[in-house]
Design an enzyme around this catalytic site. Structure first.
Site, mmCIF file in Angstrom:
data_model
loop_
_atom_site.group_PDB
_atom_site.id
_atom_site.type_symbol
_atom_site.label_atom_id
_atom_site.label_comp_id
_atom_site.label_asym_id
_atom_site.label_seq_id
_atom_site.Cartn_x
_atom_site.Cartn_y
_atom_site.Cartn_z
ATOM 1 N N HIS A 22 49.790 46.986 49.506
ATOM 2 C CA HIS A 22 48.667 47.682 48.870
ATOM 3 C C HIS A 22 49.020 48.041 47.432
ATOM 4 O O HIS A 22 50.082 48.594 47.167
ATOM 5 C CB HIS A 22 48.325 48.948 49.662
ATOM 6 C CG HIS A 22 47.321 49.798 48.995
ATOM 7 N ND1 HIS A 22 47.621 51.028 48.467
ATOM 8 C CD2 HIS A 22 46.017 49.577 48.746
ATOM 9 C CE1 HIS A 22 46.543 51.537 47.924
ATOM 10 N NE2 HIS A 22 45.545 50.675 48.084
ATOM 11 N N TYR A 130 40.765 30.853 28.540
ATOM 12 C CA TYR A 130 40.536 32.247 28.923
ATOM 13 C C TYR A 130 40.045 32.386 30.367
ATOM 14 O O TYR A 130 39.377 33.347 30.712
ATOM 15 C CB TYR A 130 39.570 32.945 27.959
ATOM 16 C CG TYR A 130 39.939 32.741 26.515
ATOM 17 C CD1 TYR A 130 41.067 33.358 25.976
ATOM 18 C CD2 TYR A 130 39.195 31.909 25.694
ATOM 19 C CE1 TYR A 130 41.427 33.161 24.655
ATOM 20 C CE2 TYR A 130 39.545 31.702 24.370
ATOM 21 C CZ TYR A 130 40.666 32.326 23.854
ATOM 22 O OH TYR A 130 41.025 32.131 22.551
ATOM 23 N N ASN A 132 41.252 33.371 33.313
ATOM 24 C CA ASN A 132 42.357 34.087 33.948
ATOM 25 C C ASN A 132 41.823 35.368 34.576
ATOM 26 O O ASN A 132 41.013 36.071 33.975
ATOM 27 C CB ASN A 132 43.415 34.452 32.900
ATOM 28 C CG ASN A 132 43.826 33.259 32.063
ATOM 29 O OD1 ASN A 132 44.302 32.262 32.585
ATOM 30 N ND2 ASN A 132 43.615 33.353 30.764
#
Length: 157
Positions: A22, A130, A132
């Site tokens: 987590h 870009y 990502n």
């Protein structure tokens, strides 16, 4: 191959997603991203584009709901609010799996720094610039008493 799992989820990627805890983050990046330099753990998915990989990952990865922001995308240079078509596709894909979560833009070094700290980086062959994104892993909550239990109880030996 496994039933019910997207075949893009390679053994290495499935292992990594399961091993994450987590709050751990995973970056999924385009083919131009400096993955070798930025990755703590690099998983290559050559020959695959970003959106199908993102969709496959989101099909099994719970997104963190303990924090207000858990999904981040890179920006076009320093233009925080500019959306290229690939960003719109990423936002749409995330909305299908996590309709109540926003995809937060991170400019340049803020994005790079977060990737460097991520648990793992998945490098695709996405040709668009870009393209990502970073996902922060959440938890899977236990079943409430009185609801249908899982077929196999992992705590019974």
């Amino acid at each position: 191959m496994l039933k019910g799992l997207d075949p893009l989820l390679s053994p290495e990627l499935l292992f990594t997603l399961r091993a994450m805890g987590h709050g751990d983050e995973i970056a999924i990046v385009d083919g131009n991203y400096p993955g070798v330099e930025h990755a703590r753990r690099l998983i290559r998915l050559d020959g695959h584009r970003l959106i199908p990989v993102l969709n496959a990952v989101l099909s099994v990865l719970p997104i963190d709901d303990f924090v207000p922001e858990a999904i981040f995308r890179s920006t076009v240079k320093a233009e925080r609010d500019k959306l290229d078509p690939v960003h719109e596709e990423m936002i749409d894909c995330c909305a299908q799996h996590e309709p109540h979560r926003q995809v937060v833009p991170l400019v340049g070094q803020d994005f790079y720094g977060r990737v460097r700290a991520a648990h793992a980086l998945v490098q695709t062959s996405e040709p668009r610039l870009y393209a990502n994104i970073i996902l922060r892993k959440g938890v899977i909550y236990p079943k409430e008493p009185g609801t249908q239990a899982a077929e196999v109880d992992p705590f019974v030996y």
